[in-house]
Enzyme design. Structure first.
Site, short mmCIF file in Angstrom:
data_model
loop_
_atom_site.label_atom_id
_atom_site.label_comp_id
_atom_site.label_asym_id
_atom_site.label_seq_id
_atom_site.Cartn_x
_atom_site.Cartn_y
_atom_site.Cartn_z
N HIS A 129 -7.34 10.13 4.29
CA HIS A 129 -6.81 9.08 5.15
C HIS A 129 -6.95 9.53 6.60
CE1 HIS A 129 -4.55 8.24 1.35
NE2 HIS A 129 -4.88 7.00 1.67
N ASP B 74 0.85 -1.19 0.00
CA ASP B 74 0.00 0.00 0.00
C ASP B 74 0.89 1.25 0.00
OD1 ASP B 74 -2.43 1.38 0.14
OD2 ASP B 74 -2.41 1.42 2.34
N ASP C 238 2.37 5.12 -5.50
CA ASP C 238 1.63 6.35 -5.23
C ASP C 238 2.40 7.55 -5.79
OD1 ASP C 238 0.29 8.53 -4.36
OD2 ASP C 238 0.29 8.00 -2.23
N GLY D 99 -9.04 5.79 2.23
CA GLY D 99 -9.59 6.60 3.32
C GLY D 99 -10.97 6.16 3.76
P1 13P Z 1 -8.12 4.90 6.51
O1 13P Z 1 -7.00 4.64 7.45
O2 13P Z 1 -8.62 6.32 6.56
O3 13P Z 1 -9.23 3.91 6.66
O4 13P Z 1 -7.55 4.74 5.03
C1 13P Z 1 -6.83 3.58 4.73
C2 13P Z 1 -6.16 3.71 3.41
O5 13P Z 1 -6.63 4.39 2.52
C3 13P Z 1 -4.91 2.98 3.23
O6 13P Z 1 -4.36 3.18 1.97
#
Ligand code: 13P
Length: 286
Positions: free
Chosen positions: A182, A82, A104, A211
């Site tokens: 996020h 990620d 990203d 997010g």
């Molecule tokens: P959140 O932590 O806001 O749920 O978002 C997670 C995310 O987008 C990880 O890439």
């Protein structure tokens, strides 16, 4: 069940209008919560490890453990990097055995984002690894737990950019900025479902909503109906685990450290099961 790539796990999601959850693990408890929740729901899952969480992990030992746990899982699992922040991190993840990587490049000029993503896709696809990219920019971050973050509409994804991006890269999924941040939100989230629909009608690859924490069940259902196929969700699980631990520590009984980690893992697992239900994730035959 074997480890699968992102393209495979999302292969039926557009036609059948559901999303697959991408949940972040930053420790062993996270891995267990994500995988056991998915096994109990009998649905595929994306187990994500974010580059910003590498500092909590000894990857040399952690990744073989995760791959071994996935190999024994009863549902298909993607091991996903990620928010890979550089080309080199993505290549490192591929060499460690991740089946999917996100580059990203959302803060770069679009031409640069296209150039790096394209180079990465060539290599990743040779290794049967999927690639996710982001255009527009989803802001916020875990560092902002107290105040929360505001949505910046000027960074929303433009459908014409999405079209050019997908045309010029052979990327497998695209993260879009449509009103999420996020971490916690300042104010109430307001997702632009008409923008999701426009992008859905413009490009034919799976769309990703980052997010997820802080959105309501209806927000998710509407976003999935509009065309979202992968939902990233993390901060809410971390906050709930900490709250559970606080509650136990402040309670009357003396407990052991494993009692705390077990209780926190169980809380995360229940949240993930609920999210899987809300995302409408369907079982996937391999
Ligand atoms: P959140 O932590 O806001 O749920 O978002 C997670 C995310 O987008 C990880 O890439």
């Amino acid at each position: 069940m074997p480890l699968v790539n992102l393209k495979k796990v999302l292969s039926e999601s557009i036609e059948k209008k559901y999303a697959v959850g991408s949940f972040n693990a930053a420790n062993y408890q996270g891995v267990e919560a994500i995988l056991s929740a998915s096994e109990e729901m009998n649905t595929p899952v994306i187990l994500s490890i974010a580059e910003v969480h590498f500092r909590y992990l000894n990857l040399k030992y952690f990744i073989p453990y995760v791959k071994n746990r996935i190999a024994q899982c009863s549902v298909p699992v993607v091991l996903h990097l990620d928010h890979g922040l550089s080309f080199d991190t993505c290549i490192k993840a591929i060499s460690m055995g991740f089946s999917s990587v996100m580059f990203d490049g959302s803060t770069l000029p679009i031409e640069k984002n296209i150039e790096i993503t394209n180079k990465l896709v060539q290599i990743a696809h040779m290794a049967n690894v999927s690639v996710e990219a982001e255009i527009g920019h989803v802001g916020g971050g875990e560092g902002n737990l107290e105040e929360g973050s505001e949505v910046d509409r000027s960074k929303f994804t433009k459908p014409e950019d999405a079209e050019i991006f997908v045309e010029k890269t052979d990327v497998d999924a695209l993260a879009i900025a449509v009103g999420t941040v996020h971490g916690p939100y300042k104010g109430t989230p307001d997702i632009d479902n008409s923008l999701i629909k426009k992008i859905r009608n413009t490009i034919s690859i799976p769309l990703v909503l980052h997010g997820g924490s802080g959105l309501s069940d209806d927000d998710f259902r509407n976003a999935v109906k509009s065309g979202i196929n992968k939902v990233n969700f993390y901060t809410a699980t971390s906050i709930a685990a900490v709250e559970k631990i606080k509650q136990i520590i402040n309670g009357p009984k003396k407990v052991s450290f494993p009692d705390l980690t077990k209780a926190a893992t169980d809380v995360i697992k229940e949240i993930i099961k609920h999210q899987i239900e809300v995302f409408g994730t369907k079982p996937l035959k391999l």
